[in-house]
Design an enzyme around this catalytic site. Structure first.
Site, PDB file in Angstrom:
ATOM      1  N   LYS A   1      -6.283  11.836  10.862  1.00 50.30           N
ATOM      2  CA  LYS A   1      -5.899  11.014   9.704  1.00 50.30           C
ATOM      3  C   LYS A   1      -6.788  11.254   8.496  1.00 50.30           C
ATOM      4  O   LYS A   1      -6.296  11.494   7.383  1.00 50.30           O
ATOM      5  CB  LYS A   1      -5.916   9.533  10.073  1.00 50.30           C
ATOM      6  CG  LYS A   1      -5.596   8.634   8.880  1.00 50.30           C
ATOM      7  CD  LYS A   1      -5.633   7.158   9.221  1.00 50.30           C
ATOM      8  CE  LYS A   1      -5.383   6.318   7.975  1.00 50.30           C
ATOM      9  NZ  LYS A   1      -5.420   4.873   8.257  1.00 50.30           N
TER      10      LYS A   1
ATOM     11  N   ASP B   1      -4.204   2.733  -5.193  1.00 46.22           N
ATOM     12  CA  ASP B   1      -2.797   2.808  -4.792  1.00 46.22           C
ATOM     13  C   ASP B   1      -2.395   1.644  -3.899  1.00 46.22           C
ATOM     14  O   ASP B   1      -1.431   1.737  -3.143  1.00 46.22           O
ATOM     15  CB  ASP B   1      -2.517   4.132  -4.076  1.00 46.22           C
ATOM     16  CG  ASP B   1      -3.341   4.317  -2.820  1.00 46.22           C
ATOM     17  OD1 ASP B   1      -4.291   3.537  -2.616  1.00 46.22           O
ATOM     18  OD2 ASP B   1      -3.040   5.238  -2.032  1.00 46.22           O
TER      19      ASP B   1
ATOM     20  N   ASP C   1       0.832  -1.202   0.000  1.00 44.14           N
ATOM     21  CA  ASP C   1       0.000   0.000   0.000  1.00 44.14           C
ATOM     22  C   ASP C   1       0.864   1.247   0.000  1.00 44.14           C
ATOM     23  O   ASP C   1       1.865   1.319   0.725  1.00 44.14           O
ATOM     24  CB  ASP C   1      -0.908  -0.001   1.241  1.00 44.14           C
ATOM     25  CG  ASP C   1      -2.172   0.794   1.022  1.00 44.14           C
ATOM     26  OD1 ASP C   1      -2.195   1.583   0.071  1.00 44.14           O
ATOM     27  OD2 ASP C   1      -3.119   0.631   1.806  1.00 44.14           O
TER      28      ASP C   1
END
Length: 1230
Positions: free
Chosen positions: A991, A1150, A922
């Protein structure tokens, strides 16, 4: 009552006309009242009322004539007799017996009877005149009715001869029609082709249209062209010709006609060999000032070929064609015609030129993408070891036949995984009732559809908008089955009429495309070509030279047949709306199913209601609760999916063009977009084909990955699913677990606050119940498909969005879903773990737990060895052991990984263990990685792991630490909210905002994200949530500004450039480094209205370049969309180079997946391609493209364009970061 007053003969009726107690004769009005009684309102039509009145007058006249004869007889008897008895007129007290008349009264009697006779004669004359007038009126009425019937018949009669606006042309056509003998049609056609078209007058020239008018006209033209094409397709060519003639005869509508519309009818008549009608269309084309093009000539020649015309006529046509600059060879190379049309065309050309031979089909273009990024991908000097499927040729052929059968059937029936009920008497009765109702409904729906077709055909003949030809594409039985399938899956809360209409319209289009391919020879040609293609993929075949799938497919034969153009969205919605209304009005059930005491009267199964959703009132089709209860009681264990919603049973077709690839027959877009949006498709079709090679090959490679279901995980999930679910593990609970609203009723004197609180509680319960139902249904679809494919190998064809990001086409079961969805899938082909595969499995497991994100890979590997006992326990006793796997961030994937590790460590030789498990790598906040690379930002690059380090850098923790520094400073200065936040600023709080700010999240959106995190903290004072979220989002943005100064500068440049471009009236466009053309689909809403029926539908169309751009969305969308186009380019490059090295590779944006044994190679490729991508001058190339696209030509003198030019040329300066460091960064992707 006396017998005389009750008499039924003429005389008796005459006596009866005298009202009791009132002497004298009745007038005409009295007679009418006496016969017909009191006047009352009638719903009869006027002509019917007139007819009844005429019959009444005729009967009255007969009665009066009888009375005259009676009086005349009385008069004769009085002359011959001295004494005659005359009945006295009845008085008020009733009738009296007649008395004898005295002799002295004889003169009086004669005088009285004489006056009566005169009066009756006068009345008789008046009535005769009245009768004559009524007869004249009746004749006039009959003539009007006859004329109306004739007009109606003329309307119903389809027009063939055109009404030309050019007087000279019209005279010529009339003269030819009525001259004797007539010159042949071929002479007329030759003259029409030779004469140059010209307009009649300046008035008829189409002047400049404003944007709104142009959009409206384009929409009308699209709908009319689609109507004509569909009419030709369903063998309703005379109707299409009639509509074209009708439109052409009206000056305003004639301006809307295009050459494509005339050509559509030309081709239709050419295929039927109808030369006369073909010439009529050429007359109209010339009348409209349109010059014939290559397709027009092809239609004329094709018709001549079918009619076996003489060579001189064909030669004249070919000569004129050459004078217009068109070559004969182009008829066979530039037009997409079916084999039968080409044969007729060739027959005609051979008549004139016997030695002519059509040019052979051109081989696939040897040109390849010349981008420096793809040079190694298409380099033939270095051999490639492309991977093959793990199945032999015959198996793959058999799988192709199975998939072909599925797509030809258009639907797939799947057994539900919900626990089957015991077959009680109630269940059996419910199923029987449902079956009887469906049988009855199907018959009634077929009848209603036939009536709808007749009504729509009538509308088409009268020139009104009609969906008649679209209804003819499928049989009534097929449409009825589709409507019943739609009824079966309607949720309890209903579905919006607009959404349902769009779904129905698209399903009809998809089935029509499939049926059209079946009726042609496409299926057989596809099978022959696909079997040859499988030799490239099968495990037991050999190829002399390695090929990419797309290149090999193109080399196997001629280009595919022309694709079916999608229908305009307005047509799709109108068609679906009409079918939905038929369903609502037709499908009914007995009332006793809703109430035990109900009658056998029929009640609707569907109700049309209005509801507010997101502050908008929308129409909803809602099923009757009794019908939902009947479905639940019957508990039928089957579900029906469209064929394109289910994974494929054979490798997908390779993508070769914007409209060819993926499924065998079902239409699929290369670039997914909102329905009705054509700008992306036009952009793809207009760009050089080689520019798309990289994207086409990457999508083909992703779709060629074979999958299978992880049966052990599926069994565990089904166990929980059929109990009460487990929301904590992502298994939704059934509806029985939904919160119940309060059952206690409020007292009659309850306060408004109590009532409001009860309403809020009910709304919350309803919202939760709806969310639970949605999640449960989604899980049911996914698990049922997984069970259906449990012992199968399957494939997931891919396409992309407008930014180039890739997605699997089947929506319900794929690897882009939740943790549960990903855990159910594994590679169908296994590979030995090799020397490092087991270590990568262990590291991957620790990554899934989320416990060691700040630790090195060696530390994660050591932690996995420490946890081996718990790992094995989780694998052996997942539901009864220590349940360590349930504490992971991704519990189901962690459990699947535990099972894979357990099997590997217990194998005799772990390095030889065949693993099917996908291991993920990742990106570390991938959007910021691209920004840091674009700006060569050293500080930002170090924060997102572009720089080698011993430990992974966590940008979220870094931002949280920077925010804490700001908070501490403010707290020391006495800022209350900063003091309240002490101890509450964590990685988790910031986050989501940090992760999404790179993709354009605003401060408002970021505040909502932080507010949600703060509410999850139990001991945080909730009264400060709003104030604290405002404070924190401001500090997060300030921290990012300080840490990623280069990133913010690039974001600002991109956003301002987009704003200035949008101010010029255009949407932002660019080309990705791999050559994919991109345009942002953000425009001002354009309302489309569909009137009539149970509800008028209004929907917005926002994705067309003819509309003004939405400036705010263009500005806010450009930075994140541009970064998405870069991460998709990086993924595609990695996919193509991994494919060249023989790796299995798939991605979730991604997050890159491959076998455990190949992680090291994939990591190397991933880093190399990132460096290669960002070594290109991306921002300067973008600036150059935008200047050329938006600042060149006559627009350059505009003040706004000059300001845009200044902005585009001021490309942000870059830093000093060395990209080569990325190749050595362990935690770049990890």
């Amino acid at each position: 009552m006396s017998a005389l007053r009750c008499g039924r003969g003429a005389a008796g009726l005459g006596w009866a006309l005298w009202p009791a107690g009132r002497p004298g004769l009745l007038t005409e009005e009295g007679a009418l009242v006496g016969i017909w009684g009191c006047r009352r309102s009638s719903s009869a039509r006027p002509c019917e009322q007139d007819r009844r009145r005429d019959w009444g007058h005729a009967e009255l006249l007969e009665v009066l004539e009888a009375r005259v004869r009676q009086l005349q007889a009385d008069h004769v008897s009085e002359v011959t007799a001295k004494r005659v008895d005359v009945a006295r007129l009845p008085g008020a007290g009733g009738s009296q017996p007649p008395k004898k008349v005295q002799a002295g009264d004889e003169g009086i009697t004669l005088e009285l009877s004489g006056r009566w006779a005169q009066k009756l004669d006068k009345e008789k004359i008046e009535m005769q005149e009245r009768k004559q007038q009524l007869e004249m009126k009746l004749q006039q009425l009959e003539m009007k009715l006859q004329q109306r019937a004739e007009r109606q018949a003329r309307k119903q009669q389809l027009r063939v001869e055109p009404q030309l606006l050019n007087g000279q042309l019209a005279d010529r056509l009339q003269h030819w029609e009525h001259s004797t003998p007539r010159s042949p049609w071929k002479e007329q056609l030759a003259r029409l082709l030779q004469e140059a078209p010209r307009r009649l007058s300046c008035k008829e020239e189409q002047g400049p249209l404003d944007r709104v008018s142009r959009m409206r006209r384009e929409g009308q033209q699209q709908r009319l062209l689609a109507f004509l094409e569909c009419c030709v397709l369903v063998d309703q060519l005379p109707l299409a010709h009639h509509v074209l003639v009708t439109c052409h005869s009206r000056s305003r509508k004639r301006r809307m006609l295009t050459l494509s519309m005339y050509n559509t009818i030309l081709l239709g008549w050419a295929r039927k060999g109808s030369y006369k009608e073909l010439v009529y269309v050429f007359f109209m084309m010339k009348d409209a000032g349109l010059a014939p093009d290559l397709l027009s000539y092809a239609a004329a020649l094709q018709c001549m070929g079918r009619l076996n015309q003489d060579a001189s006529t064909i030669q004249r046509c070919l000569k004129q064609m050459a004078q217009d600059g068109l070559q004969v060879q182009e008829l066979f190379t530039s037009l997409s015609l079916c084999r039968e049309d080409k044969a007729a065309l060739l027959r005609a050309v051979h008549k004139a030129e016997p030695t002519f031979r059509p040019p052979p089909p051109s081989p696939p273009s040897p040109q390849v993408n010349t981008s420096p990024l793809l040079r190694d991908v298409y380099d033939k000097n270095h051999p490639a070891s492309y991977p093959r499927q793990h199945l032999p040729l015959e198996t793959l052929k058999n799988l192709f036949q199975q998939q072909l059968s599925v797509e030809m059937a258009t639907t797939v029936t799947v057994d539900s995984v919900e626990k089957a009920p015991s077959l009680t008497r109630e269940v059996v009765r419910a199923r029987k009732t449902l079956q009887e109702l469906r049988t009855s409904w199907e018959t009634e729906l077929c009848l209603a559809l036939r009536q709808t077709k007749a009504s729509e055909a009538h509308a088409a003949r009268e020139g009104r908008p009609s969906i008649f030809p679209y209804l003819c594409l499928l049989s009534e039985g097929e449409l009825a089955q589709m409507l019943l399938q739609t009824l079966q899956v309607l949720p309890l809360q209903g579905e919006s009429l607009l959404s349902l209409a769009q779904q129905l319209g698209l399903r009809i289009f998809s089935r029509h495309v499939v049926q059209k391919k079946q009726l042609s020879d496409e299926v057989q040609a596809l099978q022959q070509r696909y079997f040859k293609y499988l030799r490239l993929l099968a495990s037991d075949t050999q190829m002399a030279v390695s090929h990419l799938p797309r290149q090999y497919w193109e080399a196997l034969g001629a280009p595919e047949a022309p694709h079916e153009q999608p229908w305009p969205l307005a047509v799709v919605v109108q068609l679906g709306k009409q079918l939905a209304e038929v369903l609502v009005q037709t499908v009914k059930m007995p009332g006793y199913l809703a109430q035990r005491q109900g009658t056998h009267n029929l009640i609707p199964v569907l109700y049309h209601v209005y509801s507010f959703r997101s502050f908008r009132q929308i129409g909803i089709l809602k099923p009757h609760p009794a019908f939902i209860q009947l479905l639940e009681t019957a508990a039928e264990r089957t579900m029906t999916f469209e064929a394109s919603e289910v994974p494929m049973l054979c490798p997908p077709l390779p993508w070769t063009s914007p409209h060819s690839g993926a499924f065998l027959l079902s239409p699929t877009k290369l670039m997914r977009s909102m329905e009705g949006t054509m700008q992306h498709q036009r952009l793809l079709e207009s760009c050089p084909p080689t520019n798309l090679h990289g994207a086409l090959d990457a999508l083909t490679q992703l779709g060629n990955c074979a999958w299978r279901v992880n049966g052990r995980v599926l069994d565990l999930v089904l166990t929980l699913f059929n109990k009460k679910g487990c929301p904590r593990l992502g298994v939704p609970a059934p509806a029985s677990e939904a919160p119940r609203p309060p059952e206690n009723r409020l007292p009659t004197k309850a306060s408004p606050e109590q009532k409001a609180e009860l309403r809020r509680q009910l709304a919350r319960c309803l919202k939760v119940a709806r969310e639970m139902h949605s999640l449960r249904t989604d899980a049911l679809y996914r698990l049922s498909l997984a069970q259906h494919l449990r012992h199968r190998v399957f494939w997931l064809p891919h396409n992309m969005d407008f930014r180039g990001r890739t997605y699997p086409c089947p929506p319900h079961f794929n690897h882009l879903g939740s943790d549960l969805a990903r855990a159910l899938l594994e590679f169908a082909e296994g590979r030995p773990l090799g020397p490092h595969g087991l270590d990568w499995l262990k590291i991957h497991l620790v990554n899934l737990t989320g416990l060691k994100k700040r630790e090195s890979l060696q530390a994660r590997l050591a932690f996995a060895d420490e946890m081996m006992e718990k790992i094995l326990d989780s694998a052996d006793q997942p539901m009864k052991g220590q349940k360590w796997w349930m504490e992971a961030d991704e519990p189901w994937q962690a459990l699947a990984c535990c099972m894979e590790i357990a099997q590997a460590v217990r194998a005799p030789d772990p390095t030889a263990y065949i693993s099917h498990f996908p291991v993920h790598q990742d990106g570390s906040c991938n959007g910021l990685q691209h920004y840091a690379a674009l700006g060569r930002d050293s500080v930002g690059a170090a924060s997102v792991n572009l720089v080698p380090s011993d430990l992974p850098q966590d940008v979220y923790s870094s931002v949280a630490a920077q925010v804490e520094v700001f908070r501490r400073q403010d707290a020391e200065q006495g800022v209350q909210v900063a003091q309240v936040l002490e101890g509450f600023i964590s990685r988790k709080v910031v986050k989501q905002t940090v992760m999404t700010v790179v993709y354009g999240v605003t401060r408002y959106g970021g505040r909502l994200q932080i507010e949600k995190r703060l509410r999850e903290i139990s001991n945080f004072p909730q009264e400060f949530v709003w104030q604290a979220s405002h404070y924190l989002v401001r500090q997060v943005f300030n921290s990012l500004q300080e840490m990623f100064s280069g990133t913010r500068a690039i974001q600002h440049w991109l956003a301002e450039s987009a704003r200035l471009i949008a101010h010029t009236g255009l949407a932002v466009e660019w080309v990705t480094p791999l050559g994919i053309p991109i345009i942002q689909p953000y425009h001002q809403d354009s309302k489309v209205l569909i009137n009539g029926g149970i509800q008028s539908l209004t929907f917005s169309s926002t994705g067309d370049t003819s509309q003004k751009p939405n400036i705010l969305k263009q500005k806010n969308g450009f930075p994140p969309n541009f970064i998405h186009s870069l991460d998709s380019s990086h993924m595609m490059l990695t996919a193509l180079h991994c494919y060249r090295k023989g790796l299995t590779f798939v991605s979730v944006h991604d997050c890159f997946w491959t076998h455990a044994a190949d992680v090291t190679i994939m990591n190397q490729v991933c880093r190399e391609q990132f460096v290669c991508l960002h070594s290109q001058p991306i921002l300067h190339d973008l600036s150059r493209f935008l200047v050329e696209r938006f600042c060149s030509g006559p627009r350059s003198s505009n003040i706004r364009v000059a300001r845009l030019l200044d902005m585009l040329l001021s490309v942000p300066k870059t830093g000093t970061f060395n990209l080569e460091q990325v190749k050595d960064s362990t935690y770049f992707f990890s």
